[in-house]
Motif scaffolding. Structure first.
Motif, PDB file in Angstrom:
ATOM      1  N   MET A   1       0.848  -1.177   0.000  1.00 30.73           N
ATOM      2  CA  MET A   1       0.000   0.000   0.000  1.00 30.73           C
ATOM      3  C   MET A   1       0.889   1.235   0.000  1.00 30.73           C
ATOM      4  O   MET A   1       1.607   1.479   0.955  1.00 30.73           O
ATOM      5  CB  MET A   1      -0.903  -0.007   1.231  1.00 30.73           C
ATOM      6  CG  MET A   1      -1.971   1.059   1.245  1.00 30.73           C
ATOM      7  SD  MET A   1      -2.934   0.942   2.763  1.00 30.73           S
ATOM      8  CE  MET A   1      -3.464  -0.749   2.708  1.00 30.73           C
ATOM      9  N   ALA A   2       0.859   1.989  -1.056  1.00 28.12           N
ATOM     10  CA  ALA A   2       1.768   3.115  -1.217  1.00 28.12           C
ATOM     11  C   ALA A   2       1.527   4.169  -0.145  1.00 28.12           C
ATOM     12  O   ALA A   2       0.391   4.546   0.136  1.00 28.12           O
ATOM     13  CB  ALA A   2       1.581   3.723  -2.607  1.00 28.12           C
ATOM     14  N   ASP A   3       2.620   4.623   0.469  1.00 33.61           N
ATOM     15  CA  ASP A   3       2.568   5.758   1.387  1.00 33.61           C
ATOM     16  C   ASP A   3       1.621   5.535   2.563  1.00 33.61           C
ATOM     17  O   ASP A   3       1.012   6.474   3.072  1.00 33.61           O
ATOM     18  CB  ASP A   3       2.161   7.024   0.615  1.00 33.61           C
ATOM     19  CG  ASP A   3       2.474   8.299   1.404  1.00 33.61           C
ATOM     20  OD1 ASP A   3       3.357   8.253   2.264  1.00 33.61           O
ATOM     21  OD2 ASP A   3       1.807   9.312   1.151  1.00 33.61           O
ATOM     22  N   ASN A   4       1.441   4.296   3.017  1.00 35.34           N
ATOM     23  CA  ASN A   4       0.645   4.000   4.196  1.00 35.34           C
ATOM     24  C   ASN A   4      -0.750   4.613   4.114  1.00 35.34           C
ATOM     25  O   ASN A   4      -1.196   5.324   5.029  1.00 35.34           O
ATOM     26  CB  ASN A   4       1.367   4.489   5.468  1.00 35.34           C
ATOM     27  CG  ASN A   4       0.650   4.065   6.741  1.00 35.34           C
ATOM     28  OD1 ASN A   4      -0.029   3.043   6.759  1.00 35.34           O
ATOM     29  ND2 ASN A   4       0.798   4.839   7.792  1.00 35.34           N
ATOM     30  N   ALA A   5      -1.463   4.350   3.038  1.00 32.10           N
ATOM     31  CA  ALA A   5      -2.779   4.955   2.837  1.00 32.10           C
ATOM     32  C   ALA A   5      -3.773   4.535   3.918  1.00 32.10           C
ATOM     33  O   ALA A   5      -4.582   5.352   4.371  1.00 32.10           O
ATOM     34  CB  ALA A   5      -3.314   4.580   1.458  1.00 32.10           C
ATOM     35  N   GLY A   7      -3.159   3.663   7.123  1.00 34.46           N
ATOM     36  CA  GLY A   7      -2.854   4.356   8.366  1.00 34.46           C
ATOM     37  C   GLY A   7      -3.262   5.818   8.326  1.00 34.46           C
ATOM     38  O   GLY A   7      -3.794   6.366   9.299  1.00 34.46           O
ATOM     39  N   ARG A   8      -3.014   6.458   7.181  1.00 34.10           N
ATOM     40  CA  ARG A   8      -3.382   7.875   7.059  1.00 34.10           C
ATOM     41  C   ARG A   8      -4.900   8.054   7.114  1.00 34.10           C
ATOM     42  O   ARG A   8      -5.404   9.006   7.700  1.00 34.10           O
ATOM     43  CB  ARG A   8      -2.826   8.452   5.757  1.00 34.10           C
ATOM     44  CG  ARG A   8      -1.317   8.654   5.784  1.00 34.10           C
ATOM     45  CD  ARG A   8      -0.804   9.423   4.579  1.00 34.10           C
ATOM     46  NE  ARG A   8      -0.976   8.670   3.340  1.00 34.10           N
ATOM     47  CZ  ARG A   8      -1.885   8.946   2.414  1.00 34.10           C
ATOM     48  NH1 ARG A   8      -2.732   9.940   2.583  1.00 34.10           N
ATOM     49  NH2 ARG A   8      -1.962   8.217   1.312  1.00 34.10           N
ATOM     50  N   PHE A   9      -5.625   7.117   6.503  1.00 30.63           N
ATOM     51  CA  PHE A   9      -7.076   7.219   6.509  1.00 30.63           C
ATOM     52  C   PHE A   9      -7.624   7.046   7.923  1.00 30.63           C
ATOM     53  O   PHE A   9      -8.493   7.810   8.367  1.00 30.63           O
ATOM     54  CB  PHE A   9      -7.676   6.172   5.570  1.00 30.63           C
ATOM     55  CG  PHE A   9      -9.170   6.170   5.537  1.00 30.63           C
ATOM     56  CD1 PHE A   9      -9.870   7.158   4.861  1.00 30.63           C
ATOM     57  CD2 PHE A   9      -9.892   5.171   6.187  1.00 30.63           C
ATOM     58  CE1 PHE A   9     -11.258   7.155   4.823  1.00 30.63           C
ATOM     59  CE2 PHE A   9     -11.274   5.162   6.156  1.00 30.63           C
ATOM     60  CZ  PHE A   9     -11.964   6.159   5.470  1.00 30.63           C
ATOM     61  N   VAL A  10      -7.144   6.035   8.646  1.00 30.52           N
ATOM     62  CA  VAL A  10      -7.622   5.791  10.011  1.00 30.52           C
ATOM     63  C   VAL A  10      -7.311   6.990  10.902  1.00 30.52           C
ATOM     64  O   VAL A  10      -8.167   7.458  11.677  1.00 30.52           O
ATOM     65  CB  VAL A  10      -6.998   4.504  10.590  1.00 30.52           C
ATOM     66  CG1 VAL A  10      -7.304   4.369  12.081  1.00 30.52           C
ATOM     67  CG2 VAL A  10      -7.504   3.284   9.834  1.00 30.52           C
ATOM     68  N   ARG A  11      -6.107   7.520  10.781  1.00 32.79           N
ATOM     69  CA  ARG A  11      -5.745   8.664  11.613  1.00 32.79           C
ATOM     70  C   ARG A  11      -6.593   9.885  11.274  1.00 32.79           C
ATOM     71  O   ARG A  11      -7.055  10.613  12.177  1.00 32.79           O
ATOM     72  CB  ARG A  11      -4.263   9.002  11.428  1.00 32.79           C
ATOM     73  CG  ARG A  11      -3.822  10.198  12.270  1.00 32.79           C
ATOM     74  CD  ARG A  11      -2.349  10.429  12.207  1.00 32.79           C
ATOM     75  NE  ARG A  11      -1.965  11.583  13.017  1.00 32.79           N
ATOM     76  CZ  ARG A  11      -0.720  11.978  13.214  1.00 32.79           C
ATOM     77  NH1 ARG A  11       0.289  11.300  12.669  1.00 32.79           N
ATOM     78  NH2 ARG A  11      -0.463  13.026  13.962  1.00 32.79           N
ATOM     79  N   ALA A  12      -6.825  10.138   9.975  1.00 30.06           N
ATOM     80  CA  ALA A  12      -7.625  11.285   9.576  1.00 30.06           C
ATOM     81  C   ALA A  12      -9.046  11.174  10.110  1.00 30.06           C
ATOM     82  O   ALA A  12      -9.627  12.156  10.586  1.00 30.06           O
ATOM     83  CB  ALA A  12      -7.636  11.411   8.050  1.00 30.06           C
ATOM     84  N   ASP A  54       2.064  -2.210  10.748  1.00 29.32           N
ATOM     85  CA  ASP A  54       1.189  -3.369  10.602  1.00 29.32           C
ATOM     86  C   ASP A  54       0.166  -3.023   9.527  1.00 29.32           C
ATOM     87  O   ASP A  54      -0.642  -2.121   9.694  1.00 29.32           O
ATOM     88  CB  ASP A  54       0.479  -3.700  11.922  1.00 29.32           C
ATOM     89  CG  ASP A  54      -0.257  -5.047  11.853  1.00 29.32           C
ATOM     90  OD1 ASP A  54      -0.875  -5.325  10.813  1.00 29.32           O
ATOM     91  OD2 ASP A  54      -0.200  -5.796  12.841  1.00 29.32           O
ATOM     92  N   ARG A  55       0.218  -3.755   8.431  1.00 31.00           N
ATOM     93  CA  ARG A  55      -0.676  -3.451   7.305  1.00 31.00           C
ATOM     94  C   ARG A  55      -1.581  -4.621   6.956  1.00 31.00           C
ATOM     95  O   ARG A  55      -2.144  -4.669   5.871  1.00 31.00           O
ATOM     96  CB  ARG A  55       0.155  -3.060   6.073  1.00 31.00           C
ATOM     97  CG  ARG A  55       1.039  -1.848   6.326  1.00 31.00           C
ATOM     98  CD  ARG A  55       1.640  -1.322   5.042  1.00 31.00           C
ATOM     99  NE  ARG A  55       2.523  -0.190   5.284  1.00 31.00           N
ATOM    100  CZ  ARG A  55       2.975   0.624   4.340  1.00 31.00           C
ATOM    101  NH1 ARG A  55       2.648   0.407   3.081  1.00 31.00           N
ATOM    102  NH2 ARG A  55       3.772   1.633   4.635  1.00 31.00           N
ATOM    103  N   SER A  56      -1.731  -5.553   7.878  1.00 30.82           N
ATOM    104  CA  SER A  56      -2.572  -6.724   7.618  1.00 30.82           C
ATOM    105  C   SER A  56      -3.559  -6.955   8.752  1.00 30.82           C
ATOM    106  O   SER A  56      -3.595  -8.030   9.360  1.00 30.82           O
ATOM    107  CB  SER A  56      -1.697  -7.972   7.421  1.00 30.82           C
ATOM    108  OG  SER A  56      -0.801  -7.803   6.352  1.00 30.82           O
ATOM    109  N   LEU A  82      -8.704   0.073   0.342  1.00 27.24           N
ATOM    110  CA  LEU A  82      -7.334   0.369   0.766  1.00 27.24           C
ATOM    111  C   LEU A  82      -6.590  -0.925   1.091  1.00 27.24           C
ATOM    112  O   LEU A  82      -5.411  -1.069   0.762  1.00 27.24           O
ATOM    113  CB  LEU A  82      -7.347   1.288   1.994  1.00 27.24           C
ATOM    114  CG  LEU A  82      -7.800   2.725   1.768  1.00 27.24           C
ATOM    115  CD1 LEU A  82      -7.858   3.470   3.101  1.00 27.24           C
ATOM    116  CD2 LEU A  82      -6.879   3.454   0.800  1.00 27.24           C
ATOM    117  N   ILE A  83      -7.294  -1.870   1.750  1.00 29.22           N
ATOM    118  CA  ILE A  83      -6.679  -3.155   2.054  1.00 29.22           C
ATOM    119  C   ILE A  83      -6.440  -3.944   0.777  1.00 29.22           C
ATOM    120  O   ILE A  83      -5.370  -4.520   0.558  1.00 29.22           O
ATOM    121  CB  ILE A  83      -7.576  -3.960   3.013  1.00 29.22           C
ATOM    122  CG1 ILE A  83      -7.689  -3.250   4.355  1.00 29.22           C
ATOM    123  CG2 ILE A  83      -7.013  -5.367   3.211  1.00 29.22           C
ATOM    124  CD1 ILE A  83      -6.410  -3.152   5.128  1.00 29.22           C
TER     125      ILE A  83
END
Length: 240
Positions: A1-5, A7-12, A54-56, A82-83
């Protein structure tokens, strides 16, 4: 997933969610600890997700986060995408049905009939099935059952939703990877409406019975197609 999309979505979304108190804060939205409590996960794990280490995450974790963040249906679909975008696996080729199976469907016209994969994909169908099924461009009966259009199409939606979830659970438990992937998808996009039925399913779906599709009352039967694909020939007859 490019650029941790992810993680950025969850944080936003966390930072855009109204906190439980009106106290003045240095940062907007929910704190990590507050979101972690809501979702039933640890702060450490949420931190790893947001930072992309962690991306899974499991479908259950993503469903809990979606519920905790009060995501809309469109946002849940985006979360799943995103996943999915992080997967490097090539999608499996659609199975090829034997010519005799296709000829059988032709001979069944004008009966509503279709051949389904274990995961509920419509591999082939009669014109009558396509006309009354309500699926439209959707080619999976389970995904359609948990779409916004399904409740209007199925007067007995609860019954059909239970049966479709049970069918997918049975296929996934037998090792069908497509069924397991669809269950993961729907646990996020459809949320508890699917996940509760899927995880609590304690029986196999019926192979015969009655369903109502729009104005049609249909008696159905299931015939299993010989071969390695475990395909099902579904027959639907109008009840008079």
């Amino acid at each position: 997933m490019a650029d941790n999309a992810l993680g950025r979505f969850v944080r936003a979304r966390r930072e855009a969610t109204t906190p439980p108190t009106r106290e003045r804060r240095r940062t907007p939205g929910l704190r990590r600890g507050e979101l972690a409590d809501r979702a039933g996960i640890s702060v450490e794990y949420l931190t790893r997700l947001e930072r992309g280490t962690d991306r899974s995450p499991s479908g259950q974790v993503l469903t809990s986060l979606a519920d905790a963040l009060d995501l809309t249906a469109d946002e849940r679909i985006h979360l799943y995408r995103l996943i999915k975008a992080d997967s490097t696996c090539e999608p499996p080729s659609p199975p090829q049905l034997r010519p005799t199976v296709l000829k059988t469907l032709e001979a069944l016209e004008p009966t509503a009939a279709c051949v389904l994969s274990p995961a509920g994909d419509v591999l082939a169908s009669t014109a009558q099935f396509h006309k009354i099924s309500g699926l439209g461009a959707e080619q999976n009966t389970v995904r359609f059952a948990f779409s916004s259009e399904a409740k209007a199409h199925y007067p007995d939606w609860d019954q059909i939703a239970n049966h479709r979830a049970a069918s997918l659970r049975a296929a996934a438990d037998l090792g069908d990877h497509t069924a397991a992937a669809l269950a993961f998808e729907l646990s996020i996009t459809a949320g508890a409406a699917f996940a509760d039925r899927y995880h609590s399913s304690a029986s196999l779906p019926p192979t015969t019975g009655t369903e109502r599709w729009g104005p049609h009352v249909l008696v159905f039967d299931t015939l299993y197609v010989p071969g390695d694909g475990e395909h099902r020939l579904m027959l639907y007859f109008s009840q008079h």
